[in-house]
Enzyme design. Structure first.
Site, PDB file in Angstrom:
ATOM      1  N   THR A  15       0.874  -1.208   0.133  1.00 46.31           N
ATOM      2  CA  THR A  15       0.101   0.018  -0.055  1.00 46.31           C
ATOM      3  C   THR A  15       0.868   1.099  -0.069  1.00 46.31           C
ATOM      4  O   THR A  15       0.331   2.282  -0.608  1.00 46.31           O
ATOM      5  CB  THR A  15      -0.871   0.086   1.171  1.00 46.31           C
ATOM      6  OG1 THR A  15      -1.913  -1.112   1.065  1.00 46.31           O
ATOM      7  CG2 THR A  15      -1.760   1.267   1.439  1.00 46.31           C
ATOM      8  N   SER A  62       1.939  -8.040  -0.210  1.00 51.57           N
ATOM      9  CA  SER A  62       2.937  -8.982   0.606  1.00 51.57           C
ATOM     10  C   SER A  62       1.953 -10.319   0.757  1.00 51.57           C
ATOM     11  O   SER A  62       2.531 -11.113   1.298  1.00 51.57           O
ATOM     12  CB  SER A  62       3.319  -8.280   1.658  1.00 51.57           C
ATOM     13  OG  SER A  62       2.005  -7.859   2.840  1.00 51.57           O
ATOM     14  N   THR A  95       1.691  -4.351   4.190  1.00 55.18           N
ATOM     15  CA  THR A  95       1.457  -4.540   5.646  1.00 55.18           C
ATOM     16  C   THR A  95       0.838  -5.848   6.150  1.00 55.18           C
ATOM     17  O   THR A  95       1.123  -6.341   7.255  1.00 55.18           O
ATOM     18  CB  THR A  95       0.779  -3.531   6.536  1.00 55.18           C
ATOM     19  OG1 THR A  95      -0.493  -3.395   5.691  1.00 55.18           O
ATOM     20  CG2 THR A  95       1.251  -2.224   6.305  1.00 55.18           C
ATOM     21  N   ASP A  96       0.254  -6.708   5.107  1.00 55.38           N
ATOM     22  CA  ASP A  96      -0.591  -7.798   5.579  1.00 55.38           C
ATOM     23  C   ASP A  96       0.679  -9.036   6.084  1.00 55.38           C
ATOM     24  O   ASP A  96       0.313  -9.658   7.082  1.00 55.38           O
ATOM     25  CB  ASP A  96      -1.017  -8.401   4.162  1.00 55.38           C
ATOM     26  CG  ASP A  96      -2.217  -7.832   3.681  1.00 55.38           C
ATOM     27  OD1 ASP A  96      -2.632  -6.670   4.315  1.00 55.38           O
ATOM     28  OD2 ASP A  96      -3.137  -8.391   2.867  1.00 55.38           O
TER      29      ASP A  96
HETATM   30  N1  GLU Z   1      -1.988  -6.024  -0.594  1.00 51.00           N
HETATM   31  C1  GLU Z   1      -1.304  -5.085   0.477  1.00 51.00           C
HETATM   32  C2  GLU Z   1      -0.098  -5.858   1.216  1.00 51.00           C
HETATM   33  O1  GLU Z   1       0.674  -5.711   0.450  1.00 51.00           O
HETATM   34  C3  GLU Z   1      -2.341  -4.454   1.566  1.00 51.00           C
HETATM   35  C4  GLU Z   1      -1.989  -3.907   3.034  1.00 51.00           C
HETATM   36  C5  GLU Z   1      -0.899  -2.931   2.792  1.00 51.00           C
HETATM   37  O2  GLU Z   1       0.130  -2.793   2.139  1.00 51.00           O
HETATM   38  O3  GLU Z   1      -1.007  -1.866   3.674  1.00 51.00           O
HETATM   39  O4  GLU Z   1      -0.053  -6.276   2.193  1.00 51.00           O
END
Ligand code: GLU
Length: 331
Positions: A15, A62, A95-96
């Site tokens: 994100t 992620s 963040t995931d």
């Molecule tokens: N798809 C994202 C990720 O890479 C969503 C969450 C984020 O990065 O905050 O984990």
């Protein structure tokens, strides 16, 4: 006066590199679309605090991170950390699974130089985006002498967390990143302030070195719920895993009707680890279940997704149950 610290920022997506159609959309947007150079162009202030180099290693959400991605990232960081002219590393990351990647690096990198993993809950296109300040703070933390020897760190929302403890706890809130014992410190008025250090082994004091790991055994997680079907455990055990983390209810309770399936899995050679789906607290050996009798393991206080990584690493170097159990108490 010492020159500014040289920090390499490695982009992997997430994100923090996302873009939404509307500035008030904080959950509906495309992630992993901005290059690391574009992300860094949003914080020209970073050049006042560090000599910043950037490289784009991946561009993925992620949730797509596999063991191969972990090894690729770890080995690249290892190569960079061996260079005398590099003082620290920042990894921009979704963040995931930021808590998983950071923990893997915490256990396998062989350096006391700071490595900081950073992400954001809102894309840069949103009002009150958190990415720019998170990234600025991450560069600040990575360039600080006070961050040396503390293992891999996760910086978000003005807090500095140990990779061992931090977990993402909310789908959308900025204060999503929580450690059960609190952060190690804060970033206050442009400088990191630490209040404690990690007690468990990491980086230089672990038994693993990223440059010696080329593959890892697979470990699965089964999430317990009322009325769980034992067939899920049987299917996981037969899928080729070497270990199974059972994210049990409460303090590691196992429903009576699935004990047999876990015992069957153990007889097939699959290591069984009792964890908890509660998100914090300790699972005590031989309390809710007779672990000695069944030859099962417990996680101590580790959450299932990090227990999985620790068991994968441990299975790569240890075979005896006693040694595997010891790893959960050491790391
Ligand atoms: N798809 C994202 C990720 O890479 C969503 C969450 C984020 O990065 O905050 O984990």
């Amino acid at each position: 006066m010492k020159d500014k610290a040289h920090i390499v920022v490695i982009g992997t997506g997430g994100t923090i590199a996302g873009r939404g159609a509307s500035s008030v959309n904080t959950s509906d947007y495309a992630c992993s679309v901005l290059s690391i150079d574009e992300v860094l162009s949003g914080i020209p202030q970073a050049h006042a605090i560090a000599r910043v180099s950037a490289e784009q290693l991946m561009q993925i959400g992620s949730e797509n991170f596999s063991t191969t991605h972990l090894l690729t990232l770890g080995k690249r960081i290892d190569t960079l950390l061996k260079q005398d002219d590099i003082d620290g590393i920042v990894v921009t990351h979704g963040t995931d699974t930021i808590d998983e990647t950071a923990y893997f690096l915490h256990l396998t990198l062989k350096s006391s130089k700071p490595v900081v993993v950073v992400g954001s809950m809102r894309p840069p296109s949103s009002l009150s985006a958190d990415g720019p300040l998170n990234l600025y703070n991450a560069i600040l933390v990575a360039g600080s002498e006070t961050s040396h020897g503390k293992g891999t760190l996760v910086v978000a929302n003005d807090e500095i967390h140990s990779a061992r403890d931090v977990v993402k706890t909310s789908t959308f809130k900025l204060e999503s990143f929580r450690s059960p014992y609190g952060p190690l410190g804060y970033v206050v008025e442009g400088s990191p302030r630490y209040y404690r250090t990690p007690a468990r082994r990491h980086t230089l004091s672990t038994q693993w070195s990223i440059d010696a790991i080329d593959e890892l055994p697979e470990v699965g997680i089964v999430y317990a719920h009322g009325g769980i079907d034992a067939a899920v455990i049987d299917a996981t055990a037969q899928s080729g895993v070497r270990g199974l983390i059972y994210a049990a209810t409460g303090n590691g309770n196992v429903a009576a009707h699935v004990v047999g399936a876990l015992q069957r899995a153990r007889r097939r050679g699959v290591q069984i680890v009792r964890a908890s789906r509660t998100g914090s607290g300790i699972v005590i050996r031989n309390a809710a279940q007779p672990d000695d009798e069944y030859d099962w393991l417990v996680v101590d206080d580790q959450v299932p997704q990090k227990a999985r990584l620790l068991l994968m690493l441990s299975l790569g170097s240890e075979q005896r149950s006693a040694d595997l159990q010891d790893a959960f108490y050491r790391y």
